[in-house]
Design an enzyme around this catalytic site. Structure first.
Site: not given
Length: 839
Positions: A524, A729, A733
């Site tokens: 990410d 995080d 996700d």
């Protein structure tokens, strides 16, 4: 094993699941569990759990379930066996045969399963310590004992409480005592037996017959007391039908000792050909029986000490929390209390230089707190009113008054310790190789020993029976698969402990093993590649809106969002003097943005697609400004506000800059050097994402993706043949983390992301992934080395012990030397695993 095995559906009753062996209904929190093929199965009794462990496919095949139902516990529901009338609470009963009742723990005389204490099971922390086997974590019981599968001593499942790490291990103390007593009595036996062979005239001093009687007197306590635990474990292995190393040790020692006792007490039972030429007596092997026991005890002592060393990382973590806390009462009085007495909501004083007692929030004062024990970052972090603090960190200058928010097992430190402890007990997939080998190996060794006995008795030199016995015993002892059993668990325990010290927490051994083969890393952007602490840099307004109004309304909505970018908007509004109003009806549109009602008007903050879906048109000059900002690496939010007429119209945009972490570029270079392909998936705009990707030299980027698309893209990468690790995080996700072969959660992330991941980086830094991959590769390499040592040793040891070299060299491997070699193989595996501690 098949990872696509069917998962048994839970029955309609809420809070219950089905025991796959007997079909009983058991609570969802039943303590007897087995993790298999990614699923957790729960059982009504140790009997069902042991049966499932031996052959999971048998009980997961739907065609077999009807036949197996009620075959174990007679169809009785609940998690404990029904008790016969009059059975006292606390008695021990058999889950399969409830009519069997005993006052002490033991095994059922009918089926051989371990007896269980009557009444409801005691939960960990409820006064009874749950013990488990380090080799077979599915084995659990209240109180110490031996594993019914491998015979190893069970160890506490829960991490030792404060000060317990300094207390002696009862098993280690007992084995050490037995070893020293056995050594003291066994050395004279060696002297009496081997003295004449090295020129020491023992028989001239006391006579051969007296020497044999002395050997009997000295060896008997060594064999029958010092070696008694091995006989007990060997017998249990036969009763439980799980042959293991103690089966071989017990048979070998018993055979040598029984033969020698008969030779001394009743020599007339033996033919004349068994008598030695120089003494006229029957040869005895007390020295072999005694020293086998002593050497096996030495191996047990070394193994137990090594197992204690593997817990050093946990004990280091436990020692970080202070033993006491200073509680401040409502009237301002301070008193020092044990840490265990602190409860949520207590106000605690932390003076300069003291450790923070527990997780909490600063309500008064300020100071620089050293959080290196959690983050690994040596620079202290400034803490002011409203900031969170972590138990175990060290307060520098300044006094803090904190409010306890999480205590006991809920603290960050306790959760880390529990996670590491669970991972150390988990089983790596490569362990299946050793398990399958061990399952065939012991019967093979018994057959090889029997064959060696028959061949030597049939064609060996006189006394043929004595040669046959000695070589059969040597085969039994030299082939003990203790090194094979230690090969994987020792490496996993040491590797997971090392990872904890380096800020890399593995949820289980499967993640530890799988990570080393990953060739694709999906990341990410926000909070993973970037700091995750963005700042508001630009505000643009249109359609007559004022900047202050735009900030005030947008911040009111973002205050309810968990995304790091939302914090930037809120802080930016406050820094610019905007008074943030209250919001109602907050809604988070996954991958799109957020909305709420503020001051009676609907406010939308998010991506162009969200505004378009709600009927909001964006002016061209606003979208052009957004494109320019994105090309500079900014993240842009559009804001729409309901007009007095009821129509929603564009109000402006907010641009946020989230700087790339200083360590990210270095980590990306290292990951590339390790052969990983880096793919960035982000919900941000493509221009912003590509600007970051160019700066970091990322291989592939896909922007504007929803959580579902992240999940699907991970699945596509796996379908292409890659082994995929995913690092993230946020809540968005979590689906991708769960879909990846290995999910990696940044430690500063949300709880749901951490729960979905197999690896957690305590410090949200990509260099932790580099450390995790290196550690994974080191551990798997170490496991393979251990398995090689164990397999090669046993493969070479069995034919030599059987006497294969005797026709060519006249050389035989005595049982005593076989025991020494067997212990040495375990020591080599333990020593090799402990090398991992040094990194």
């Amino acid at each position: 094993m098949n990872d696509d095995l069917p998962v048994l559906d839970a029955p309609a009753t809420e809070g219950t699941v089905t025991d796959p062996v007997c079909g009983m209904t058991v609570p969802v929190d039943a303590p007897r569990t087995v993790r298999h093929a990614g699923e957790t199965y729960r059982f009504c009794s140790d009997g069902c759990r042991t049966k499932f462990t031996a052959d999971p496919e048998r009980y997961l095949d739907p065609s077999n379930q009807a036949d197996e139902a009620h075959g174990c516990c007679h169809g009785q529901g609940g998690s404990s066996s029904p008790l016969p009338p009059g059975t006292a609470a606390g008695a021990y009963t058999c889950a399969c045969h409830p009519e069997v009742v005993a006052e002490e723990p033991g095994h059922c005389p009918k089926c051989g399963m371990a007896l269980e204490r009557s009444g409801p099971p005691t939960k960990p922390g409820g006064g009874t310590t749950v013990y488990t086997c380090p080799m077979h974590p599915q084995i659990e019981q209240d109180g110490p004992g031996d594993c019914p599968i491998c015979g190893m001593a069970l160890e506490p499942k829960t991490v030792a409480v404060r000060g317990a790490e300094d207390e002696p291990d009862p098993e280690l103390v007992d084995m050490t005592r037995r070893f020293w007593i056995g050594l003291a009595l066994g050395l004279p036996v060696i002297l009496l037996a081997m003295g004449p062979m090295v020129g020491l005239p023992v028989h001239d001093w006391i006579g051969a017959r007296t020497s044999h009687w002395l050997q009997l007197a000295l060896a008997t306590p060594v064999v029958l007391w010092c070696g008694w635990p091995f006989f007990v474990r060997g017998w249990k292995s036969v009763v439980n039908r799980h042959l293991n190393m103690f089966t071989l040790i017990g048979l070998g020692v018993a055979a040598a000792y029984a033969y020698s006792v008969a030779a001394v007490v009743a020599p007339g039972l033996f033919p004349e050909t068994f008598r030695e030429e120089h003494s006229g007596l029957i040869g005895v092997y007390f020295e072999a029986a005694a020293m086998i026991v002593v050497l096996v005890l030495l191996g047990q002592v070394m193994e137990l000490r090594a197992r204690r060393k593997t817990g050093a990382a946990l004990r280091e973590l436990l020692s970080l929390a202070p033993p006491t806390a200073r509680v401040v009462s409502d009237d301002g009085d301070e008193r020092e209390v044990p840490l265990d007495e602190v409860t949520t909501g207590d106000r605690l004083r932390v003076r300069p230089g003291e450790k923070v007692p527990t997780d909490g929030r600063v309500i008064d004062g300020g100071g620089d707190v050293d959080e290196s024990m959690v983050t690994g970052e040596p620079v202290p972090v400034r803490k002011e009113e409203g900031d969170s603090v972590i138990g175990g960190t060290v307060n520098g200058a300044g006094s803090l008054l904190i409010e306890a928010e999480r205590v006991g097992e809920d603290t960050v430190l306790s959760r880390i310790v529990a996670l590491v402890a669970d991972a150390q007990r988990s089983r790596a997939p490569i362990q299946r190789v050793a398990d399958r080998a061990a399952g065939y190996f012991v019967p093979f060794v018994l057959a090889a020993a029997a064959l060696a006995f028959v061949v030597w008795w049939a064609v060996g030199p006189e006394p043929a029976f004595a040669f046959a016995l000695v070589n059969a015993v040597a085969v039994l002892i030299v082939a003990c698969p203790c090194a094979l059993g230690l090969a994987t668990p020792m490496s996993v325990m040491v590797g997971v402990g090392r990872g904890a010290r380096e800020g890399v927490l593995f949820k289980d051994a499967s993640a530890l093993e799988t990570l080393r083969s990953c060739d694709v890393l999906v990341v990410d952007k926000t909070g993973t590649l970037t700091e995750g602490k963005p700042t508001l840099t630009e505000v643009r307004v249109v359609n007559g809106f004022e900047e202050n109004d735009l900030l005030r309304l947008a911040a009111a909505v973002e205050r309810h969002s968990e995304h790091p970018l939302a914090r930037a908007v809120e802080r930016g509004a406050e820094d610019r003097g905007a008074t943030v109003s209250a919001a109602e009806g907050f809604e988070s549109i996954t991958g799109g943005g957020v909305s709420a009602t503020v001051e009676g008007r609907t406010v939308l903050v998010g991506a162009p697609a969200l505004l378009a879906d709600r009927g909001v048109d964006l002016p061209e000059d606003l979208t052009a400004a957004a494109d320019r900002l994105r090309s500079d690496g900014r993240t842009v939010f559009f804001v729409a506000i309901e007009a007095p007429s009821g129509e929603k119209q564009a109000a402006g945009l907010l641009a946020v800059a989230d700087p790339i972490k200083e360590t990210t570029a270095e980590a990306i270079r290292d990951l590339h050097a390790m052969g990983l392909r880096i793919v960035m998936l982000t919900g941000d705009h493509e221009a912003t994402a590509r600007a970051v990707a160019r700066e970091l030299n990322i291989d592939e980027v896909e922007a504007g993706v929803s959580p579902q698309r992240k999940h699907d893209r991970v699945a596509e990468l796996k379908a292409e043949g890659g082994t995929v690790a995913m690092a993230g995080d946020g809540i968005n996700d979590a689906p991708a983390l769960a879909a990846a072969d290995v999910g990696i959660a940044m430690g500063a992330g949300t709880d749901v992301a951490i729960e979905s991941a197999g690896v957690t980086l305590v410090k949200g830094d990509l260099r932790g992934i580099v450390r995790a991959v290196r550690l994974s590769r080191d551990v798997v390499r170490n496991i393979k080395q251990n398995l090689f040592f164990a397999f090669v040793y046993n493969a070479a040891g069995v034919p030599i012990a059987a006497g294969l070299l005797y026709p060519f060299t006249g050389w035989l491997l005595s049982p005593m030397l076989a025991a020494a070699a067997m212990s040495l193989s375990s020591v080599s595996v333990i020593g090799n695993a402990l090398r991992l501690r040094r990194g």
